[in-house]
Design an enzyme around this catalytic site. Structure first.
Site, PDB file in Angstrom:
ATOM      1  N   CYS A  27       0.824  -1.336  -0.021  1.00 17.32           N
ATOM      2  CA  CYS A  27       0.137   0.121  -0.008  1.00 17.32           C
ATOM      3  C   CYS A  27       0.868   1.118  -0.043  1.00 17.32           C
ATOM      4  O   CYS A  27       2.023   1.256  -0.427  1.00 17.32           O
ATOM      5  CB  CYS A  27      -1.063   0.041   1.114  1.00 17.32           C
ATOM      6  SG  CYS A  27      -0.100  -0.213   2.700  1.00 17.32           S
ATOM      7  N   HIS A 555      -8.614  11.405  26.191  1.00 17.88           N
ATOM      8  CA  HIS A 555      -9.792  11.521  26.577  1.00 17.88           C
ATOM      9  C   HIS A 555      -9.824  10.575  27.992  1.00 17.88           C
ATOM     10  O   HIS A 555      -9.729   9.274  27.799  1.00 17.88           O
ATOM     11  CB  HIS A 555     -10.828  11.044  25.639  1.00 17.88           C
ATOM     12  CG  HIS A 555     -12.066  11.599  26.250  1.00 17.88           C
ATOM     13  ND1 HIS A 555     -12.806  10.667  27.423  1.00 17.88           N
ATOM     14  CD2 HIS A 555     -13.167  12.508  25.875  1.00 17.88           C
ATOM     15  CE1 HIS A 555     -13.928  11.354  27.485  1.00 17.88           C
ATOM     16  NE2 HIS A 555     -14.414  12.253  26.695  1.00 17.88           N
TER      17      HIS A 555
END
Length: 633
Positions: A27, A555
């Site tokens: 890729c 978070h």
């Protein structure tokens, strides 16, 4: 033997040898092996190998992460392992814009040197004519012009070859497709001549009533004739389509006759589709742009100058600048003057100045060596080598060149500068602004050049950073450029895939790519040098941006915003500069859990689409300072 032959040999050896490889694809950043037995691969050796970023295992593939030069390594691995290389090339990372840039730069990279040389020949030829060393009607001019212009005129043939290599089509078939697009009798003017031969000289073909190029029929189907010489977009789209036809044909046609039957069906299907569909689409886009530019200039010349100057290089990339050029030629021919192209004049100088600034900052010696010829070519108005080989792959410098072109376009249009001829390009284009002995337009053009050059150079020199890291391959002593940014873990704990998060938004990657940490220590430290972009009043989440532009969201826990800051203590403020390892937030894991909240902590790269690939560590536990995420540029 390719540049990365030694690296390829080491990779093949440490994935278990050629006998352990079932197949190989690649890729944008990774070699993707399907191995017979992954246990035979030596993970630790590969991970610590110069030229290899890391090793990952996913989806039944053994992935060796290389970086943006993976196509070259892939080619050498195919040679070393004696693989066919017929596997389909994919792109797992990056957004549509990144993949488009990868395709364009991949198609142009192989002949950038020749492209720059041709631009220099054209520039020298223009210089000698300007200095009155010979006329543009002389044999010397004709020969040099042919040498310099050939690569541009037959661009579809050359791109037919390089695009075929990119899309894994038979390269010889790619050349034939490109040659067909340049074949004289399929060009628009030739079709018009054919119509006149039947209907009579000067007869208005039906296409002219619709404002379309000349057309004929193919098996009774009307098709638009357009000039494909010097074009870029049609050939790339046709080659991409032809590659899919070839792939299908190889599955259907017996191997014993594939040598000639596969190319036969590829040409017979891909080219008519190209002439019937792709070419007309480009023509329609050109016509629409032409009408749009006319309307915009009538509405506001200043706005027209900004937009044309900003987007001119983009129009050149897609060959859509021909939507504007015919208008200028027509006006100069009929009226002796035109403002249609004035706004684009500074774009090539901005592009050239950007390359000059990059020359002083580039670390990649191979790319740096391309800068001088691209600068010389750009001075003479030929910017393709600069665009495709240098600025466009780096993205931000290309945008800076667009800004410089826009500023120059605005200046020229608000001062009412007019062009009186379509002769010179680049620096010799300044003479185009001399009319009836009045050289004021030429003076304005020099000022516009200065504006474009200063803006393009300053923006690039001060606001672009070359993040290329040069790694030396111990065996071959060849330098391998890897663009990457490493994010150290901000929290100590155990790791899990982001997809396992109990929050659907995080699990589905809606906010970006990343990894999940189950904290074992209630401290958040800076994962890199950067700035606190956002610190929530509740202190449960913090957003950071690195000095290189990577945006990271930490978070702490799920739904912990409801604690309203309880059990959290912040040691930094919003917009504060931080250093890697600096304590940012402290939180009480036990108290948060007793309050009924999950402390699993997503670590998210929120601008993941700006990168080729986001690689998460495959460790199960991690301590502060260890590598958590690697972002490949």
């Amino acid at each position: 033997m390719g540049k990365y032959h030694d690296l390829a040999e080491k990779i093949v050896e440490n994935v278990g040898g050629r006998e352990n490889i079932n197949s190989l694809t690649h890729c944008i950043t990774r070699l993707r092996f399907k191995l017979k037995d992954e246990a035979n691969a030596k993970d630790d050796i590969l991970k610590n190998m110069d030229g290899v970023v890391t090793v990952m295992k996913s989806g039944g593939q053994y992935q060796v992460v290389i970086g943006n030069h993976v196509p070259d390594v892939y080619a050498d691995v195919l040679e070393v392992a004696h693989l066919s290389g017929d596997a389909e090339e994919t792109a797992s990372g990056g957004n549509l814009f990144n993949r488009l840039i990868d395709i364009l730069s991949g198609c142009f990279q192989p002949f950038l040197g020749a492209l720059a040389a041709a631009g220099m020949v054209k520039g020298v030829n223009a210089l000698f004519v300007f200095l009155k060393l010979y006329e543009n009607t002389s044999g010397t001019y004709t020969m040099l012009n042919g040498i310099g212009d050939a690569i541009f005129y037959f661009m579809p043939v050359i791109l037919g070859y390089t695009a075929a290599k990119k899309f894994r089509l038979n390269p010889m078939v790619g050349i034939v497709i490109g040659a067909a697009l340049c074949y004289p009798s399929v060009q628009g003017p030739a079709l018009q001549g054919a119509y006149e031969a039947v209907a009579g000289a000067g007869a208005a073909a039906p296409h002219s009533l619709l404002g379309l190029p000349a057309y004929d029929t193919f098996l009774g189907i009307p098709w638009v004739g357009a000039s494909y010489t010097s074009s870029v977009v049609p050939i790339i789209f046709i080659i991409a389509f032809a590659a899919q036809i070839q792939k299908l044909a190889k599955k259907i046609i017996p191997a014993v006759v594939q040598t000639f039957l596969v190319p036969f069906f590829v040409l017979l299907i891909a080219l008519p589709i190209g002439f019937l569909i792709i070419g007309p689409i480009i023509s329609i886009l050109t016509d629409l742009l032409s009408s749009g530019f006319q309307s915009l200039m009538s509405f506001s010349p200043a706005l027209y100058g900004v937009i044309l100057g900003f987007f001119w290089q983009v129009l050149v990339i897609f060959g859509l600048h021909w939507s504007v050029v015919p208008l200028a030629i027509m006006q100069v021919t009929q009226e002796g003057a035109s403002q249609v192209l004035v706004g684009s004049f500074g774009a090539s100088f901005a592009q050239t100045a950007v390359v000059l600034a990059m020359y002083f900052k580039l670390k990649d010696k191979k790319l740096k060596a391309l800068c001088p010829p691209a600068i010389i070519s750009g001075i003479f108005g030929v910017t393709e080598p600069a665009i495709y080989g240098i600025t466009l792959p780096k993205k931000k410098p290309f945008i800076f060149s667009m800004i410089g072109g826009a500023a120059a376009g605005l200046y020229l249009m608000i001062n009412g500068v007019t062009t009186y001829t379509m002769g010179g390009l680049g620096i010799f284009g300044v003479v185009n602004f001399i009319g009836d002995g009045d050289a004021s337009g030429m003076i304005q053009s020099f000022i516009a050049i200065g504006i474009a050059v200063v803006i393009g150079f300053v923006l690039t020199f001060f606001f672009w950073k070359d993040d290329t890291v040069e790694e030396i391959d111990a065996l071959s002593d060849s330098k391998i450029s890897v663009n990457k940014e490493v994010v150290a873990t901000p929290i100590q704990g155990t790791l899990a895939p982001l997809s396992t998060s109990k929050d659907a938004a995080f699990a589905q990657g809606a906010l970006g790519k990343g990894i999940l940490i189950h904290p074992t220590k209630g401290e958040v430290v800076a994962p890199f040098d950067g700035t606190v972009m956002t610190l929530f009043p509740t202190k449960h989440a913090i957003g950071l941006v690195s000095d290189n532009g990577l945006e990271l969201l930490i978070h702490i826990g799920l739904d912990t915003v409801q604690l309203d800051g309880s059990h959290f203590e912040a040691f930094v403020q919003q917009n504060e500069r931080v250093k890697k390892g600096q304590l940012l937030v402290r939180f009480d894991i036990e108290a948060i859990q007793k309050a009924g909240f999950n402390v699993e902590t997503p670590i998210i790269v929120t601008n993941a689409s700006d990168y080729l690939d986001i690689l998460e560590t495959q460790k199960k536990t991690i301590a502060n300072g260890e590598e958590l995420i690697t972002a490949l540029v």
